[in-house]
Design an enzyme around this catalytic site. Structure first.
Site, PDB file in Angstrom:
ATOM      1  N   GLY A  39      29.828  61.511  59.562  1.00  0.00           N
ATOM      2  CA  GLY A  39      29.402  62.333  58.426  1.00  0.00           C
ATOM      3  C   GLY A  39      29.706  63.802  58.686  1.00  0.00           C
ATOM      4  O   GLY A  39      30.023  64.193  59.805  1.00  0.00           O
ATOM      5  N   LYS A  94      25.740  48.526  65.948  1.00  0.00           N
ATOM      6  CA  LYS A  94      24.327  48.903  66.063  1.00  0.00           C
ATOM      7  C   LYS A  94      23.743  49.430  64.748  1.00  0.00           C
ATOM      8  O   LYS A  94      22.613  49.111  64.393  1.00  0.00           O
ATOM      9  CB  LYS A  94      24.152  49.944  67.179  1.00  0.00           C
ATOM     10  CG  LYS A  94      24.210  49.306  68.563  1.00  0.00           C
ATOM     11  CD  LYS A  94      24.308  50.321  69.677  1.00  0.00           C
ATOM     12  CE  LYS A  94      23.008  51.032  69.944  1.00  0.00           C
ATOM     13  NZ  LYS A  94      23.126  51.932  71.114  1.00  0.00           N
ATOM     14  N   TYR A 148      32.625  45.398  62.272  1.00  0.00           N
ATOM     15  CA  TYR A 148      32.120  45.878  60.984  1.00  0.00           C
ATOM     16  C   TYR A 148      31.688  44.693  60.120  1.00  0.00           C
ATOM     17  O   TYR A 148      30.576  44.640  59.604  1.00  0.00           O
ATOM     18  CB  TYR A 148      33.222  46.677  60.289  1.00  0.00           C
ATOM     19  CG  TYR A 148      32.828  47.309  58.974  1.00  0.00           C
ATOM     20  CD1 TYR A 148      31.855  48.292  58.909  1.00  0.00           C
ATOM     21  CD2 TYR A 148      33.474  46.948  57.787  1.00  0.00           C
ATOM     22  CE1 TYR A 148      31.523  48.904  57.694  1.00  0.00           C
ATOM     23  CE2 TYR A 148      33.154  47.550  56.581  1.00  0.00           C
ATOM     24  CZ  TYR A 148      32.181  48.532  56.534  1.00  0.00           C
ATOM     25  OH  TYR A 148      31.860  49.128  55.335  1.00  0.00           O
ATOM     26  N   TYR A 162      13.947  39.441  55.180  1.00  0.00           N
ATOM     27  CA  TYR A 162      12.788  40.301  54.870  1.00  0.00           C
ATOM     28  C   TYR A 162      12.329  40.083  53.430  1.00  0.00           C
ATOM     29  O   TYR A 162      11.146  40.172  53.122  1.00  0.00           O
ATOM     30  CB  TYR A 162      13.124  41.783  55.106  1.00  0.00           C
ATOM     31  CG  TYR A 162      12.744  42.255  56.492  1.00  0.00           C
ATOM     32  CD1 TYR A 162      13.445  41.830  57.616  1.00  0.00           C
ATOM     33  CD2 TYR A 162      11.656  43.105  56.687  1.00  0.00           C
ATOM     34  CE1 TYR A 162      13.087  42.240  58.880  1.00  0.00           C
ATOM     35  CE2 TYR A 162      11.289  43.521  57.957  1.00  0.00           C
ATOM     36  CZ  TYR A 162      12.013  43.084  59.056  1.00  0.00           C
ATOM     37  OH  TYR A 162      11.658  43.494  60.314  1.00  0.00           O
ATOM     38  N   THR A 178      36.586  52.352  47.644  1.00  0.00           N
ATOM     39  CA  THR A 178      36.128  53.442  46.777  1.00  0.00           C
ATOM     40  C   THR A 178      36.787  54.737  47.235  1.00  0.00           C
ATOM     41  O   THR A 178      37.055  54.901  48.422  1.00  0.00           O
ATOM     42  CB  THR A 178      34.600  53.558  46.858  1.00  0.00           C
ATOM     43  OG1 THR A 178      34.040  52.299  46.481  1.00  0.00           O
ATOM     44  CG2 THR A 178      34.056  54.637  45.928  1.00  0.00           C
TER      45      THR A 178
END
Ligand code: UDP
Length: 329
Positions: A39, A94, A148, A162, A178
């Site tokens: 990022g 991770k 990935y 969950y 994208t």
């Protein structure tokens, strides 16, 4: 009434930063979280002065603490280009596994709804075309993309667990290719690669014979689809992408026309396990969310090209803006 609070992981990334913009615009109080490996703070610079925006510099694969209420969590932290997975394979695994577990736990503690960013890579090199959500995929677990693809497949599985076991409100978006402003010019993806090459006066590198296909979605359309899915009550995976499919060779020709470059195309080896074709079937998104893309490739590419042209010259020549060496722990 107090504003609803939303946590966006990967907030400094390409998609994450556009999501931050959207949620601030919709009147939410936004917390962006990012460890800044892939990022870039510049993607959120314009938000720092906003009273409803906060940034936490944190790696979500470690325990995540956010004080106060949270209503929504968007888990968009992950390296997302094939070059990144090769450089930081363990971090990639991770963030999709441990990171997702931490965020699901946080969502449970806060009674928040969570959406996780999955990917068309869960379909691997698909044998079904176009890809529908009920196709189980064709992934090489131990190939270069396995880190990935399998992290994202595990992410879907734990999210669904969950949902069924803890009754957590979960959403799963399968994102197809994208593009748009704030993509990293040097992340190795085909669009920034071609535009960067055109701007530097280099030949455009086509991998393989260029007959492989992709379907490119403009970022604003994607953000709209994600927003609608999060606000819906649908917990099964939904494809979001633009079904307009093109070969990489044709795509190179479009970029040559767009940029007016006088360079030619050169052919390089096709990377291992590079999917031969990819196109989303978006029937579900249309039916359930009333969503379909609106921005044509011609329009979207023009905006994206203007963005890349506006970047400082030195960015064009930065092959890699960070050292990844210390991250594969
Ligand atoms: N590609 C290419 N030249 C480049 C970069 C990528 O021909 O300089 C090809 C790549 O082999 C793949 C397609 O473009 O078939 C899309 O690659 P990208 O890395 O953007 O994403 P992917 O969809 O493979 O995850």
């Amino acid at each position: 009434m107090a504003k609803k609070r939303v946590l966006i992981t990967g907030g400094a990334g390409f998609l994450g930063s556009h999501l931050c913009d959207r949620f601030v615009k919709e009147g939410y109080s936004v917390i962006a979280m990012d460890n800044l490996i892939t990022g870039d703070l510049r993607n959120m610079e314009h938000l720092f002065k906003h009273p409803d925006f906060e940034f936490y510099h944190h790696d979500v694969s470690k325990f995540v603490h956010v004080p106060g209420e949270l209503h929504y969590i968007l888990h968009f932290a992950s390296p997302a280009s094939p070059i990144d997975y090769l450089k930081i394979p363990i971090q990639t695994l991770k963030v999709g596994s441990l990171g997702t577990h931490n965020l699901l736990g946080l969502a449970r503690a806060k009674k928040a709804r969570i959406i996780i960013a999955s990917t068309s890579e869960v379909y691997g090199d698909p044998t079904v075309h176009p890809q529908t959500e009920d196709y189980y995929g064709n992934v090489n677990t131990v190939g270069p993309r396995g880190v990935y693809d399998e992290a994202k497949r595990f992410q879907e599985a734990i999210t669904m667990a969950y949902h069924t076991f803890h009754g957590l409100e979960t959403r799963i978006v399968r994102i197809f290719n994208t593009y748009g402003p704030r993509m990293r010019l040097n992340d190795g993806r085909v669009l920034p690669a071609f535009i960067g090459q055109a701007l530097r006066g280099e030949d455009l590198t086509i991998f393989g014979d260029g007959s492989q296909t992709r379907s490119f979605c403009y970022v604003d359309d994607l953000v709209e689809g994600i927003y609608r899915l999060l606000m819906s009550d649908y917990a099964q995976p939904v494809n979001i992408g633009n079904p307009s499919e093109i070969t990489i060779k044709e795509f190179a020709e479009e970029i040559i026309k767009l940029t007016g470059t006088t360079q030619k195309v050169v052919y390089k080896d096709l990377p291992k396990d590079d999917p031969k074709q990819r196109q989303p079937d978006i029937t579900k998104a249309k039916q359930i969310l009333g969503w379909e893309p609106k921005v044509s490739r011609a329009e979207g590419l023009k905006i994206t090209y203007e963005y890349f042209k506006s970047l400082p010259k030195e960015v064009l020549y930065q092959r890699d803006h960070k050292s990844f060496d210390s991250y594969n722990r």
